[in-house]
Motif scaffolding. Structure first.
Motif, PDB file in Angstrom:
ATOM      1  N   ASP A 109       0.798  -1.230   0.000  1.00 22.28           N
ATOM      2  CA  ASP A 109       0.000   0.000   0.000  1.00 22.28           C
ATOM      3  C   ASP A 109       0.833   1.284   0.000  1.00 22.28           C
ATOM      4  O   ASP A 109       0.298   2.367   0.234  1.00 22.28           O
ATOM      5  CB  ASP A 109      -0.986   0.039   1.177  1.00 22.28           C
ATOM      6  N   ASN A 110       2.129   1.202  -0.241  1.00 26.04           N
ATOM      7  CA  ASN A 110       2.912   2.416  -0.458  1.00 26.04           C
ATOM      8  C   ASN A 110       2.504   3.038  -1.788  1.00 26.04           C
ATOM      9  O   ASN A 110       2.226   2.321  -2.763  1.00 26.04           O
ATOM     10  CB  ASN A 110       4.410   2.100  -0.481  1.00 26.04           C
ATOM     11  N   PHE A 111       2.474   4.352  -1.838  1.00 20.05           N
ATOM     12  CA  PHE A 111       2.089   4.989  -3.099  1.00 20.05           C
ATOM     13  C   PHE A 111       2.935   6.227  -3.356  1.00 20.05           C
ATOM     14  O   PHE A 111       3.566   6.781  -2.444  1.00 20.05           O
ATOM     15  CB  PHE A 111       0.601   5.356  -3.095  1.00 20.05           C
ATOM     16  N   THR A 112       2.951   6.640  -4.599  1.00 21.95           N
ATOM     17  CA  THR A 112       3.662   7.845  -5.003  1.00 21.95           C
ATOM     18  C   THR A 112       2.912   8.481  -6.169  1.00 21.95           C
ATOM     19  O   THR A 112       1.968   7.897  -6.709  1.00 21.95           O
ATOM     20  CB  THR A 112       5.119   7.542  -5.390  1.00 21.95           C
ATOM     21  N   TYR A 113       3.349   9.666  -6.552  1.00 18.87           N
ATOM     22  CA  TYR A 113       2.706  10.393  -7.642  1.00 18.87           C
ATOM     23  C   TYR A 113       3.730  10.737  -8.715  1.00 18.87           C
ATOM     24  O   TYR A 113       4.934  10.818  -8.457  1.00 18.87           O
ATOM     25  CB  TYR A 113       2.101  11.717  -7.138  1.00 18.87           C
ATOM     26  N   PHE A 114       3.254  10.939  -9.907  1.00 16.09           N
ATOM     27  CA  PHE A 114       4.029  11.658 -10.915  1.00 16.09           C
ATOM     28  C   PHE A 114       3.060  12.486 -11.741  1.00 16.09           C
ATOM     29  O   PHE A 114       1.838  12.325 -11.651  1.00 16.09           O
ATOM     30  CB  PHE A 114       4.890  10.719 -11.777  1.00 16.09           C
ATOM     31  N   TYR A 115       3.586  13.398 -12.531  1.00 18.13           N
ATOM     32  CA  TYR A 115       2.762  14.354 -13.265  1.00 18.13           C
ATOM     33  C   TYR A 115       3.005  14.229 -14.759  1.00 18.13           C
ATOM     34  O   TYR A 115       4.134  13.987 -15.211  1.00 18.13           O
ATOM     35  CB  TYR A 115       3.069  15.786 -12.817  1.00 18.13           C
ATOM     36  N   VAL A 116       1.942  14.394 -15.523  1.00 21.94           N
ATOM     37  CA  VAL A 116       2.015  14.401 -16.978  1.00 21.94           C
ATOM     38  C   VAL A 116       1.582  15.789 -17.445  1.00 21.94           C
ATOM     39  O   VAL A 116       0.476  16.236 -17.130  1.00 21.94           O
ATOM     40  CB  VAL A 116       1.106  13.320 -17.598  1.00 21.94           C
ATOM     41  N   LYS A 117       2.462  16.454 -18.195  1.00 18.53           N
ATOM     42  CA  LYS A 117       2.196  17.822 -18.633  1.00 18.53           C
ATOM     43  C   LYS A 117       2.521  17.982 -20.117  1.00 18.53           C
ATOM     44  O   LYS A 117       3.170  17.118 -20.727  1.00 18.53           O
ATOM     45  CB  LYS A 117       3.050  18.822 -17.831  1.00 18.53           C
ATOM     46  N   LYS A 118       2.085  19.105 -20.660  1.00 17.44           N
ATOM     47  CA  LYS A 118       2.492  19.479 -22.015  1.00 17.44           C
ATOM     48  C   LYS A 118       3.930  19.991 -21.955  1.00 17.44           C
ATOM     49  O   LYS A 118       4.303  20.749 -21.063  1.00 17.44           O
ATOM     50  CB  LYS A 118       1.583  20.577 -22.576  1.00 17.44           C
ATOM     51  N   THR A 119       4.733  19.588 -22.921  1.00 17.58           N
ATOM     52  CA  THR A 119       6.115  20.050 -22.964  1.00 17.58           C
ATOM     53  C   THR A 119       6.165  21.545 -23.245  1.00 17.58           C
ATOM     54  O   THR A 119       5.467  22.062 -24.110  1.00 17.58           O
ATOM     55  CB  THR A 119       6.895  19.302 -24.055  1.00 17.58           C
TER      56      THR A 119
END
Length: 358
Positions: free
Chosen positions: A121-131
Motif C-alpha cells: 500500500d505504499n504509493f507515489t505520484y508523478f505528473y504528466v504535462k504538455k512540454t
C-alpha cells in the motif's frame, strides 16, 4: 502590487528546439514513452476532488471508458517503471493506478497520477504535462543549481515529472506556521531568504506560496525546514525583476514578516552571500552540462522582446552592467546573471558581494 500588474495574464508555451532536444537526449532526459498528454484528455467524466476540510482543491478526478482505462493503466505503469525503475514490465503486476487527477487551475493543466504498490500500500505520484521549453529549462536549472536532484522525462509534446514531496507553502503558512516555536520561525526566515535569492539568481518566477513546498526533516533533537520550488512554468519569461523574487507576492507576506521580525540585516546579508556562493559552486561543479544548457538557452525564444528589454533595463539599473541592456534573448540575460554571480564568487571580496544589489 497586485498580481495582475506584477505578472502577465497568461504565458504561452514554447516548443523544444532541435538543440535542446539533442541536449535532453544526451543527458537521458528524452526517453520514448507509451502515452501522451493528449491521450489523458480523453476522459469521459470527472468529479471534484476535495481536501480533508471539504474544500475544492481545483483538481478533478478523471474517469475513462472501460476500453480506454485498460490501455491507459498499462501505459501509466510503464511510465512509472521508466521514471523510477528499469523500464521493464516486471513490476506491473504489483502496481495499481489509483487515480488520474486533472488540474483545472494555472497554465500547465497537469495530470497527477497516483501509483500504489498493492503488496504494501505504499504509493507515489508523478505528473504528466504538455512540454514547454521554459519548464524544461527550469527543471534542468533546478537540478543543477538547487540542493535537489530532479527526475523528469521529455518525449515529443509530453513532459513527465516526478512528485516533489512536502507541505504546500500556503497550507504550511495557514496550518503549521502558527504552531512553530521561535527557533523554528527563525530557521524558516533564513530558508526563505536563501530561497528568495536562489529564485532571483536563476530567474525562476511566480513563487507564490502554492508553487513551493516546505519540507520538514526530523533531526535527532529538532526539525529542519527546507523550501523547494515545485512549479517551473515561469522560468525566464516575465519582464519585471520582482516576479523572480518571492518576497513581492502577497501570498508570501507572512514569510516576509518572519524575515523582518526574526533576522537582523547583517544576518540577511550573510544568508544571501551563502546562497550566492553555493550557487556559484554549483555552476562551477556542473561543468560542461550547464555550459551547454546556457548556450542553447541564449539562442532560444522563451519570452517576448518587450519582456526581454524591460528585464534587461531593470537589472542594468541595479548592476550598471550595460551588457544586460543589449540582450536580445532571455537566455542571454540568464547567462549574464549566472556569470555575474560566478565572477563575484571567484574574483570579488566578501564586502563587495554583500553590497552588490543584484
Amino acid at each position: 502590487m497586485s498580481e495582475e500588474r506584477l505578472m502577465s495574464k497568461k504565458k504561452p508555451a514554447f516548443s523544444v528546439n532541435e538543440k535542446l532536444d539533442e541536449y535532453l537526449h544526451q543527458y537521458n532526459r528524452k526517453i520514448e514513452i507509451p502515452i501522451f498528454y493528449e491521450d489523458l484528455l480523453r476522459f469521459s467524466g470527472s468529479v471534484v476532488v476535495y481536501d480533508a476540510n471539504e474544500e475544492d482543491t481545483l483538481w478533478v478526478r478523471a474517469y475513462y471508458s472501460e476500453y480506454d482505462r485498460i490501455e491507459i493503466d498499462q501505459s501509466l505503469k510503464k511510465v512509472y517503471s521508466i521514471l523510477h525503475s528499469d523500464g521493464s514490465n516486471s513490476i506491473n503486476p504489483y502496481l495499481n493506478v489509483d487515480a488520474v487527477d486533472y488540474c483545472t487551475f494555472g497554465n500547465s493543466k497537469p495530470f497527477r497520477i497516483k501509483i500504489r504498490n498493492i503488496l504494501n500500500d505504499n504509493f507515489t505520484y508523478f505528473y504528466v504535462k504538455k512540454t514547454d521549453a521554459s519548464r524544461v529549462y527550469g527543471l534542468e536549472l533546478e537540478h543543477m543549481l538547487s540542493p535537489y536532484n530532479l527526475n523528469f522525462l521529455v518525449y515529443k509534446d509530453t513532459l513527465i515529472e516526478e512528485h516533489i514531496a512536502g507541505i504546500p507553502g500556503d497550507v504550511f503558512i495557514r496550518d503549521f506556521l502558527p504552531k512553530c516555536d521561535a527557533s523554528e520561525k527563525a530557521q524558516l526566515a533564513k530558508e526563505f531568504v536563501k530561497f528568495n535569492e536562489r529564485c532571483m539568481i536563476r530567474l525562476l518566477g511566480d513563487m507564490r506560496s502554492y508553487n513551493y513546498v516546505i519540507v520538514p526533516t526530523h533531526d535527532f533533537d529538532h526539525v529542519v525546514y527546507k523550501i523547494r520550488a515545485i512549479d517551473f512554468d515561469q522560468q525566464c519569461y516575465e519582464g519585471k525583476l520582482k516576479v523572480y523574487r518571492p518576497q513581492f507576492f502577497k501570498e508570501n507576506y507572512q514569510m516576509v514578516e518572519l524575515v523582518r521580525n526574526r533576522l537582523q540585516k547583517h544576518s540577511v546579508d550573510q544568508y544571501k552571500v551563502e546562497e550566492r556562493s553555493i550557487v556559484a559552486k554549483r555552476i562551477l561543479s556542473s561543468g560542461n552540462r550547464i555550459k551547454k544548457l546556457r548556450e542553447i538557452c541564449k539562442h532560444d525564444t522563451i519570452s517576448n522582446p518587450e519582456n526581454i528589454a524591460k528585464l534587461g533595463e531593470e537589472i542594468y539599473a541595479l548592476t550598471l552592467d550595460v551588457k544586460f541592456k543589449r540582450c536580445k534573448k532571455m537566455g542571454q540575460i540568464l547567462d549574464l546573471a549566472l556569470d555575474f554571480v560566478k565572477r563575484n564568487y571567484e574574483n570579488v571580496s566578501l564586502k563587495q558581494i554583500i553590497e552588490s544589489k543584484f
